[in-house]
Design a protein around this motif. Structure first.
Motif, short mmCIF file in Angstrom:
data_model
loop_
_atom_site.label_atom_id
_atom_site.label_comp_id
_atom_site.label_asym_id
_atom_site.label_seq_id
_atom_site.Cartn_x
_atom_site.Cartn_y
_atom_site.Cartn_z
N ALA A 1 0.83 -1.21 0.00
CA ALA A 1 0.00 0.00 0.00
C ALA A 1 0.87 1.26 0.00
O ALA A 1 0.61 2.20 -0.76
CB ALA A 1 -0.92 -0.01 1.21
N ASP A 2 1.89 1.28 0.84
CA ASP A 2 2.78 2.44 0.89
C ASP A 2 3.50 2.65 -0.44
O ASP A 2 3.64 3.78 -0.92
CB ASP A 2 3.80 2.28 2.02
CG ASP A 2 3.17 2.36 3.40
OD1 ASP A 2 2.01 2.82 3.50
OD2 ASP A 2 3.84 1.96 4.38
N PHE B 1 2.56 1.55 -3.48
CA PHE B 1 1.60 1.94 -4.52
C PHE B 1 1.28 3.43 -4.43
O PHE B 1 1.20 4.12 -5.45
CB PHE B 1 0.31 1.13 -4.41
CG PHE B 1 0.43 -0.31 -4.83
CD1 PHE B 1 1.31 -0.69 -5.84
CD2 PHE B 1 -0.34 -1.29 -4.22
CE1 PHE B 1 1.42 -2.02 -6.24
CE2 PHE B 1 -0.24 -2.63 -4.61
CZ PHE B 1 0.63 -2.99 -5.62
N LEU B 2 1.07 3.91 -3.21
CA LEU B 2 0.74 5.33 -3.04
C LEU B 2 1.93 6.22 -3.41
O LEU B 2 1.74 7.31 -3.96
CB LEU B 2 0.32 5.60 -1.59
CG LEU B 2 -1.04 5.06 -1.16
CD1 LEU B 2 -1.27 5.31 0.32
CD2 LEU B 2 -2.17 5.69 -1.97
N GLU B 3 3.12 5.76 -3.12
CA GLU B 3 4.31 6.59 -3.37
C GLU B 3 4.76 6.53 -4.82
O GLU B 3 5.12 7.56 -5.41
CB GLU B 3 5.46 6.14 -2.46
CG GLU B 3 6.71 7.01 -2.61
CD GLU B 3 7.83 6.60 -1.67
OE1 GLU B 3 8.92 7.21 -1.75
OE2 GLU B 3 7.62 5.69 -0.85
N HIS B 4 4.76 5.33 -5.41
CA HIS B 4 5.34 5.16 -6.74
C HIS B 4 4.33 4.81 -7.83
O HIS B 4 4.67 4.87 -9.01
CB HIS B 4 6.41 4.06 -6.70
CG HIS B 4 7.51 4.32 -5.72
ND1 HIS B 4 8.42 5.35 -5.88
CD2 HIS B 4 7.84 3.69 -4.55
CE1 HIS B 4 9.27 5.34 -4.86
NE2 HIS B 4 8.94 4.35 -4.05
N GLY B 5 3.12 4.44 -7.44
CA GLY B 5 2.15 4.00 -8.42
C GLY B 5 2.18 2.49 -8.61
O GLY B 5 3.13 1.81 -8.21
N PHE B 6 1.15 1.97 -9.25
CA PHE B 6 1.01 0.52 -9.43
C PHE B 6 2.05 -0.04 -10.38
O PHE B 6 2.73 -1.03 -10.09
CB PHE B 6 -0.40 0.22 -9.94
CG PHE B 6 -0.66 -1.23 -10.24
CD1 PHE B 6 -0.76 -2.16 -9.21
CD2 PHE B 6 -0.79 -1.67 -11.55
CE1 PHE B 6 -1.01 -3.50 -9.47
CE2 PHE B 6 -1.05 -3.01 -11.82
CZ PHE B 6 -1.15 -3.92 -10.78
N ARG B 7 2.22 0.60 -11.52
CA ARG B 7 3.07 0.02 -12.55
C ARG B 7 4.54 0.09 -12.19
O ARG B 7 5.32 -0.79 -12.59
CB ARG B 7 2.80 0.73 -13.88
CG ARG B 7 1.36 0.54 -14.35
CD ARG B 7 1.00 1.34 -15.58
NE ARG B 7 -0.44 1.37 -15.75
CZ ARG B 7 -1.06 1.93 -16.76
NH1 ARG B 7 -0.37 2.52 -17.71
NH2 ARG B 7 -2.38 1.92 -16.85
N ALA B 8 4.94 1.11 -11.45
CA ALA B 8 6.36 1.24 -11.08
C ALA B 8 6.73 0.39 -9.86
O ALA B 8 7.91 0.24 -9.56
CB ALA B 8 6.68 2.71 -10.79
N THR B 9 5.76 -0.16 -9.18
CA THR B 9 6.02 -0.99 -8.00
C THR B 9 6.16 -2.45 -8.43
O THR B 9 5.28 -2.99 -9.09
CB THR B 9 4.88 -0.87 -6.98
OG1 THR B 9 4.81 0.49 -6.53
CG2 THR B 9 5.11 -1.78 -5.78
N THR B 10 7.26 -3.07 -8.05
CA THR B 10 7.49 -4.47 -8.40
C THR B 10 7.22 -5.37 -7.19
O THR B 10 7.25 -4.91 -6.04
CB THR B 10 8.93 -4.69 -8.86
OG1 THR B 10 9.83 -4.40 -7.76
CG2 THR B 10 9.28 -3.78 -10.04
N VAL B 11 6.98 -6.65 -7.47
CA VAL B 11 6.81 -7.62 -6.39
C VAL B 11 8.07 -7.69 -5.56
O VAL B 11 8.02 -7.82 -4.33
CB VAL B 11 6.44 -9.00 -6.99
CG1 VAL B 11 6.48 -10.08 -5.90
CG2 VAL B 11 5.06 -8.96 -7.64
N ARG B 12 9.22 -7.59 -6.21
CA ARG B 12 10.50 -7.62 -5.49
C ARG B 12 10.61 -6.44 -4.52
O ARG B 12 11.10 -6.59 -3.39
CB ARG B 12 11.66 -7.60 -6.48
CG ARG B 12 13.02 -7.91 -5.85
CD ARG B 12 14.09 -8.05 -6.93
NE ARG B 12 13.81 -9.18 -7.81
CZ ARG B 12 14.10 -10.43 -7.51
NH1 ARG B 12 14.66 -10.72 -6.35
NH2 ARG B 12 13.82 -11.39 -8.36
#
Length: 233
Positions: free
Chosen positions: A25-26, A28-39
């Protein structure tokens, strides 16, 4: 003894899952969905990539994050983080200003909207206050909200927004409708219809060029219709 160990492992897993959702959640809010990786989620939660994937893929985790945020908005415990600016800037300047309290001022929205009928009762003024914090949240995180709408179409599991969260909000809506003289049967039916309308408006807002003001107007018009007193079924 065996039961205690199983219960301990189950509780430990729930805590780990909650930590993964919080970390995602943190991010996604900071970087967005697409820029956030599972890693990146795994690093933030201090778990393995495999443990993150056991919770679900990115779509499922985003839906779980929105379940968490919506639950917090409903029970008044949501604390916003500094938000990432929208990339598209769609509808900039159209969102109603926040009131001094929580959410968007329902009275201001009624006064500013030329189309929908003006509020004629305390309940008609109260009902938008139950919904508008969600509209405000979606508007504050516009790109992430559109990714959420798309993810909802892809995940197989049924989100809490259709289950416990829906029942909780519909219960509050029904109580408000009963308080203005609408009988119990009609109140429950109208509460369910209002909730479905609210979800439809949110998804329409996320998928089209509809502005927040237009979404608010559509919601207010629906509320005005369902707050007319009716006789018994």
């Amino acid at each position: 003894m065996v039961g205690e160990r199983v219960q301990f492992r189950s509780e430990k897993w729930r805590q780990t899952e909650a930590r993964i959702i919080r970390a995602a959640a943190d991010l996604f809010l900071e970087h967005g969905f697409r820029a956030t990786t599972v890693r990146a989620v795994a690093r933030a939660a201090e778990v393995s990539v495999g443990r993150v994937m056991s919770v679900g893929d990115k779509d499922a985790i985003l839906v779980a994050c929105f379940d968490r945020w919506i639950g917090q908005l409903q029970d008044g415990t949501y604390s916003p983080l500094p938000r990432r600016a929208s990339l598209s800037k769609r509808g900039a300047g159209t969102a109603p200003r926040a009131s001094a309290g929580t959410g968007v001022s329902a009275n201001a929205t009624y006064a500013a909207a030329p189309g929908p009928p003006r509020a004629t009762s305390a309940v008609q003024r109260h009902l938008p206050e139950l919904f508008l914090p969600f509209l405000e949240f979606f508007a504050a995180h516009e790109d992430l909200s559109r990714d959420y709408a798309a993810a909802m179409m892809r995940v197989k599991a049924e989100p809490e927004v259709f289950n416990a969260l829906a029942l909780d909000l519909q219960g509050r809506l029904s109580e408000s409708l009963i308080s203005i003289g609408i009988d119990d049967g009609h109140a429950r039916a109208s509460a369910a219809a209002l909730y479905d309308s609210y979800l439809g408006i949110l998804f329409r807002w996320a998928a089209t060029t509809m502005t927040l003001s237009e979404a608010s107007d559509a919601l207010l018009a629906t509320i005005a219709f369902h707050t007319r007193a009716r006789g018994p079924l």
